[in-house]
Design an enzyme around this catalytic site. Structure first.
Site, mmCIF file in Angstrom:
data_model
loop_
_atom_site.group_PDB
_atom_site.id
_atom_site.type_symbol
_atom_site.label_atom_id
_atom_site.label_comp_id
_atom_site.label_asym_id
_atom_site.label_seq_id
_atom_site.Cartn_x
_atom_site.Cartn_y
_atom_site.Cartn_z
ATOM 1 N N HIS A 144 0.844 -1.199 0.000
ATOM 2 C CA HIS A 144 0.000 0.000 0.000
ATOM 3 C C HIS A 144 0.876 1.244 0.000
ATOM 4 O O HIS A 144 1.684 1.430 0.907
ATOM 5 C CB HIS A 144 -0.928 0.004 1.234
ATOM 6 C CG HIS A 144 -2.114 -0.883 1.083
ATOM 7 N ND1 HIS A 144 -3.305 -0.652 1.733
ATOM 8 C CD2 HIS A 144 -2.315 -1.994 0.334
ATOM 9 C CE1 HIS A 144 -4.188 -1.579 1.393
ATOM 10 N NE2 HIS A 144 -3.614 -2.412 0.546
ATOM 11 N N TYR A 189 -9.172 5.859 7.256
ATOM 12 C CA TYR A 189 -9.250 6.262 8.670
ATOM 13 C C TYR A 189 -10.289 7.380 8.731
ATOM 14 O O TYR A 189 -10.037 8.486 8.257
ATOM 15 C CB TYR A 189 -7.905 6.764 9.168
ATOM 16 C CG TYR A 189 -6.871 5.677 9.347
ATOM 17 C CD1 TYR A 189 -6.151 5.176 8.263
ATOM 18 C CD2 TYR A 189 -6.618 5.138 10.608
ATOM 19 C CE1 TYR A 189 -5.199 4.173 8.432
ATOM 20 C CE2 TYR A 189 -5.660 4.131 10.786
ATOM 21 C CZ TYR A 189 -4.962 3.652 9.687
ATOM 22 O OH TYR A 189 -4.027 2.661 9.858
ATOM 23 N N TYR A 239 3.985 6.645 9.889
ATOM 24 C CA TYR A 239 3.134 5.508 9.514
ATOM 25 C C TYR A 239 3.942 4.401 8.835
ATOM 26 O O TYR A 239 3.773 3.210 9.148
ATOM 27 C CB TYR A 239 1.995 5.976 8.593
ATOM 28 C CG TYR A 239 0.887 4.960 8.423
ATOM 29 C CD1 TYR A 239 0.872 4.085 7.346
ATOM 30 C CD2 TYR A 239 -0.148 4.879 9.349
ATOM 31 C CE1 TYR A 239 -0.138 3.144 7.198
ATOM 32 C CE2 TYR A 239 -1.164 3.943 9.205
ATOM 33 C CZ TYR A 239 -1.154 3.076 8.133
ATOM 34 O OH TYR A 239 -2.158 2.137 7.995
ATOM 35 N N PRO A 272 -4.519 0.911 18.647
ATOM 36 C CA PRO A 272 -4.243 0.358 17.313
ATOM 37 C C PRO A 272 -4.333 1.373 16.176
ATOM 38 O O PRO A 272 -4.010 1.068 15.045
ATOM 39 C CB PRO A 272 -5.321 -0.719 17.161
ATOM 40 C CG PRO A 272 -6.405 -0.310 18.091
ATOM 41 C CD PRO A 272 -5.744 0.384 19.236
ATOM 42 N N LYS A 303 0.819 0.353 15.209
ATOM 43 C CA LYS A 303 2.194 0.326 15.702
ATOM 44 C C LYS A 303 2.475 -0.803 16.686
ATOM 45 O O LYS A 303 3.608 -0.955 17.144
ATOM 46 C CB LYS A 303 2.532 1.668 16.372
ATOM 47 C CG LYS A 303 2.667 2.806 15.375
ATOM 48 C CD LYS A 303 3.754 2.531 14.369
ATOM 49 C CE LYS A 303 3.643 3.453 13.160
ATOM 50 N NZ LYS A 303 4.367 2.916 12.001
HETATM 51 C C1 PHB Z 1 -6.232 -3.963 10.788
HETATM 52 O O1 PHB Z 1 -6.233 -4.256 9.578
HETATM 53 O O2 PHB Z 1 -6.656 -4.733 11.688
HETATM 54 C C2 PHB Z 1 -5.704 -2.595 11.188
HETATM 55 C C3 PHB Z 1 -5.125 -1.794 10.213
HETATM 56 C C4 PHB Z 1 -4.645 -0.540 10.564
HETATM 57 C C5 PHB Z 1 -4.767 -0.103 11.868
HETATM 58 C C6 PHB Z 1 -5.353 -0.917 12.849
HETATM 59 C C7 PHB Z 1 -5.841 -2.173 12.507
HETATM 60 O O3 PHB Z 1 -4.314 1.142 12.199
#
Ligand code: PHB
Ligand code: APR
Length: 389
Positions: free
Chosen positions: A72, A200, A384, A292, A296
């Protein structure tokens, strides 16, 4: 019994360290409280920094990941119905890799078992003795029998609820914690992801995240109350709430389906200092926890494993203790930056119960500035994709 390194905890941290040590000819023994299937039954995040991918390559465990993962180059941030992309590739020259942590852990288990690694499951009453001496010892009970292992070092990879952190005396240990007043309700569904990149989403109703595991396995989250339980949410209620929080275009494109997993995770930031006491080294969730939001958790654990593996390799090759002596300082320097990033993104994108109208305006202004300012986007992107080790 005797070994060079006892690894307490058979999650991703412990397994990655054990596999890296094996590749270096350093013997280890992994003590896991649960069974392999139980560990693999945990649904965890799925975004890897390239540093984590490189460590998996170094451990000789990247074949399946290289075949099945998705690269990605960007993520999407949305606020109400506005959205914009953060071009990770253009801003950092790097990217992230989408590959489920469960699959990464499975690959590590397969590799350890293929190498006849010493993996002990269903162990109980693990105790660390003489950690601050030259000859630490670990005892545990398995099938009602007590075992003692003399070793050179102990790696405490037993997560937030493990015993390793408690082995560091309170007179030595400092803990820092922030508990967030909400949780994440997550579901897995065998449906195509709503968007090729992660979304997000912040909205007046709360945060949402659109993620994935592969082309037909999606992972979605919505911020929820700490008093909620998964049973309070039917699939229909979940999908309807998710649609209210993500941009209209995505909501209209969303393919819904039955949840094959549904769970709620609390959010907390936590760090313990130091991450070393004598011959005991804390790694991963045993030492630190992040919300989450910034993906990280595993990636910060990987940084710890990188530093500890580097130090142990140096010690066994030359007797030089410089690497293990600076482990805690080096690991914590990177941990605190990940904790800051995760806290910052969580603060920007979530609604807080006690938030004032002014607070809402500050959040909206922060997202608007992020949308309009390349430097702000670069700062998010650098964190990130992963800060350097
Ligand atoms: C997930 O795919 O579970 C996931 C992806 C990004 C995040 C948190 C969880 O920031
Ligand atoms: N004895 C033996 N094993 C134990 C003990 C104990 N007393 N206590 C806990 N364990 C085991 C747990 O069963 C678990 O399998 O230690 C392992 C710790 O694994 P994780 O909690 O996954 O922590 P870590 O390996 O550091 O991985 C960090 O996992 O929780 C996610 O978000 C986190 O992605 C991050 C990653």
């Amino acid at each position: 019994m005797k070994t060079q390194v006892v690894v307490i905890g058979g999650g991703p941290s412990g397994l990655l360290l054990s596999q890296l040590l094996h590749r270096q000819g350093i013997e280890s023994m992994v003590l896991e409280r649960k069974t392999r299937d139980y560990v693999l039954g945990r649904i965890r995040a799925g975004v890897l920094e390239t540093g984590t991918v490189d460590l998996m390559r170094q451990a000789g465990v990247s074949q399946r990941m290289d075949k099945e993962c998705m690269l990605h180059d960007g993520i999407v941030i949305s606020h109400a119905d506005e959205q914009f992309s953060i071009d990770l590739k253009e801003l950092t020259g790097s990217h992230v890799v989408v590959y489920g942590q469960t699959e990464l852990t499975r690959d590590l288990y397969d590799a350890r078992e293929a190498a006849n690694g010493q993996l002990m499951f269903n162990v109980e009453h693990v105790q660390i003795h003489n950690a601050d001496s030259e000859s630490p010892r670990v005892s545990y009970v398995q099938d009602g029998k007590t075992y003692q292992i003399d070793c050179d070092f102990v790696a405490g990879c037993d997560g937030f609820h493990g015993v390793s952190r408690q082995a560091i005396p309170l007179s030595v240990r400092n803990e820092y914690e922030k508990v967030y007043p909400f949780g994440w309700l997550g579901i897995l569904s065998e449906t195509p992801p709503v968007n090729p990149e992660l979304i997000y989403a912040s909205s007046p109703r709360g945060f949402a995240l659109c993620s994935m595991r592969n082309a037909n396995l999606s992972r979605y989250y919505i911020q929820c109350s700490l008093s909620d339980s998964p049973d309070d949410w039917t699939d229909t209620a979940f999908w309807e709430e998710l649609k209210r929080r993500i941009p209209t275009e995505a909501a209209e494109a969303l393919v819904t389906g039955p949840s094959i997993e549904k769970s709620i995770a609390p959010l907390r930031s936590f760090v313990t200092e130091p991450m070393r006491w004598g011959r005991l080294f804390l790694c991963g969730d045993a030492a630190h926890i992040v919300p989450p939001t910034g993906a990280k958790g595993l990636n910060t654990a990987a940084g710890d494993i990188h530093y500890l593996f580097e130090g142990l390799t140096q010690y066994y090759a030359t007797g030089d203790t410089q690497g293990i002596d600076c482990y805690s300082q080096k690991a914590l320097a990177r941990v605190w930056k990940a904790v800051r990033f995760s806290w910052s993104l969580t603060s920007m994108l979530h609604t807080f119960p006690d938030q004032s109208e002014f607070d809402h305006k500050m959040q909206a202004a922060e997202v608007a500035f992020m949308k309009s300012n390349r430097h702000a986007q670069a700062m998010l992107a650098e964190n990130y994709v992963g800060l350097p080790y």
